[in-house]
Design an enzyme around this catalytic site. Structure first.
Site, PDB file in Angstrom:
ATOM      1  CB  SER A 259      61.535  10.506  27.710  1.00  0.00           C
ATOM      2  OG  SER A 259      60.749   9.379  28.074  1.00  0.00           O
ATOM      3  CE  LYS A 260      60.257  14.667  21.113  1.00  0.00           C
ATOM      4  NZ  LYS A 260      60.747  14.847  19.743  1.00  0.00           N
ATOM      5  NE  ARG A 261      62.375   5.973  25.323  1.00  0.00           N
ATOM      6  CZ  ARG A 261      63.405   5.241  25.757  1.00  0.00           C
ATOM      7  NH1 ARG A 261      63.566   4.005  25.347  1.00  0.00           N
ATOM      8  NH2 ARG A 261      64.278   5.759  26.599  1.00  0.00           N
ATOM      9  CB  SER A 262      56.915   9.457  29.618  1.00  0.00           C
ATOM     10  OG  SER A 262      56.609  10.761  29.160  1.00  0.00           O
TER      11      SER A 262
END
Length: 496
Positions: A259-262
């Site tokens: 995910s982008k949050r990773s």
């Protein structure tokens, strides 16, 4: 056998995701391994999610990675236009949708959102999960030609749907998964043309892949569920299907989808974190593919020679950030000094404001870091001597403690105070001469002075390199501080 033609068809909706980069890389390698053509096509039919800067990101990523396309929006080609909105404006998709309507394989649908919502139903999947779906009931298929023309003339919004058979099965073949068969009753009448006149992703893909002569389609295995719909479209048009290569899912270390949050979901995220392009590309190649050897480090040319898509795995691939860091470190070690210096210098200048030979600092850290920002913590002592505990002088292997370090440091200070010129060779020769005269081991003589000038347990380079970079005045000042610290420590010892 026809020449292999592959394509990379990103949607300009944001940064280049690692999965998209792998798709582009595999498509490029499949084509180039066989001397074929690699095409870039921009799929911008999702106007709601269109992001203008994303197009620049796509071009920039392709350029940085060396995935040079043979045809595309920026260079042209015989199969253009290569941007779907331009193809839509030229009427290509509507032309082919109407061909299917004329043959009874597609139809106009005028149902509004309220009616479609009324068709929503809850189903239970094979895994036991429940989800809501809408299976269209073909109501508009049964409109008479006169009714259809009346509604069109009245300007009632419509979509064009594929007339999917409700009986029998559809089988498609994937190069990795083999033949997959699904009952037709599970397939919906897929929308081909949306109410805004733009084609759906699936329909545009099929039309464009055929018209551009694509022989091999590389995509993520999340598209396997859509593959029967593609097959039915190819059959409806009487076109030959390309070979499908569905690649495994990429997950994080916790086996969750990236995910982008990773923080490492996109190519530019990784560059921002201090990874180099070659390492990222090399690592991405190994996310689902393995060579017929134990080799791990590949140039792009080597990947072209070695790549066999039949060796792509079906099981999910774990994005291991630590493995990527190791690989990045290997690339940094082997990098040409000038290029490494250019890459590392902005990070060094974030830490070092003093007038020091930064090129020599760069040379010291070249084999000591995995990603570029690692350098900052490694070299901060050059800017300012940290406050440190004299316990650092105690090292069993070097046979040093605070007492003998104090004695050695005082004697070395006198040696160095008179030293001219202050060069690496002169520093080495004078301290090694002192160690020989003293009759001690190298470690016992060098550990105290390296500790004094760095204030750290671990440093890039040894005492000679550090003192050369710091210069005579600063080196002697730091040794004086070390002597003062040790004198205070020794004073606190109990009287024997």
């Amino acid at each position: 056998m026809s020449k292999i033609r592959t394509r990379f068809a990103p949607s300009p909706t944001g940064r280049m995701h690692v999965g998209n980069l792998r798709t582009a890389l595999y498509a490029y390698l499949i084509a180039k391994h066989e001397g074929g053509s690699f095409i870039l096509r921009i799929e911008d039919t999702d106007q709601e999610r269109y992001y203008a800067e994303a197009l620049d990101i796509i071009y920039r990523t392709m350029e940085k990675t060396g995935l040079v396309h043979d045809e595309g929006p920026d260079i042209g080609g015989d199969a253009g236009p290569y941007i779907q909105s331009e193809r839509q404006a030229a009427g290509i998709y509507m032309e082919y949708a109407k061909k299917l309507i004329d043959e009874g394989k597609a139809y106009y649908c005028f149902c509004d959102k309220e009616r479609l919502e009324s068709l929503r139903q809850t189903i239970t999947t094979e895994s036991g999960e429940t989800k809501e779906i809408v299976i269209y009931d073909k109501r508009c298929l049964h409109l008479s030609p006169e009714e259809v023309q009346e509604k069109l003339a009245s300007g009632i919004p419509y979509v064009i749907r594929q007339n999917t058979p409700t009986e029998g099965t559809t089988t498609f073949h994937d190069e990795l998964y083999g033949s997959v068969t699904v009952p037709n009753q599970e397939l919906d009448d897929m929308i081909l043309i949306k109410s805004d006149g733009f084609p759906t992703y699936n329909f545009a893909n099929v039309v464009d892949d055929h018209l551009m002569g694509i022989t091999h389609v590389v995509r993520g295995n999340e598209y396997i569920s859509s593959a029967p719909k593609y097959t039915l479209l190819y059959q409806a048009f009487g076109w030959e299907e390309p070979k499908y290569i569905h690649c495994p899912l990429i997950t994080d270390e916790n086996h969750q989808k990236l995910s982008k949050r990773s923080g490492h979901a996109s190519f530019e995220d990784l560059l921002d974190q201090g990874f180099v392009t070659e390492a990222v590309l090399n690592y991405v190649a190994l996310l689902g593919w393995s060579p017929d050897s134990n080799q791990e480090l590949f140039t792009l040319d080597e990947l072209v020679r070695e790549f066999d898509y039949h060796r792509i795995n079906k099981s999910p691939s774990v994005f291991d950030i630590n493995k990527l860091k190791w690989m990045n470190g290997e690339y940094l070690k082997n990098m040409e000094p000038e290029r490494f210096s250019n890459l590392i210098m902005p990070y060094i200048k974030e830490v070092i404001t003093k007038d020091l030979p930064l090129d020599k600092i760069a040379a010291l850290v070249k084999t000591r870091i995995e990603i570029l920002p690692d350098v900052k913590e490694l070299i901060d002592f050059f800017e300012a001597l940290p406050d440190y505990d004299t316990a650092l002088y105690c090292h069993k292997k070097m046979k040093t403690d605070e007492r003998n370090s104090l004695e050695i440091l005082k004697e070395e200070y006198e040696c160095l105070k008179a030293l001219e010129p202050w060069t690496l060779d002169a520093l080495h020769d004078r301290l090694m001469e002192y160690i020989a005269e003293k009759g001690i081991k190298n470690g016992m003589g060098l550990w105290p002075v390296r500790t004094a000038v760095s204030g750290k347990q671990s440093t890039p380079g040894g005492a000679f390199e550090i003192m050369e970079i710091l210069g005579k005045e600063e080196s002697l000042r730091r040794i004086e501080i070390g002597i003062q610290k040790l004198e205070q420590a020794v004073k606190s010892y109990p009287i024997q």
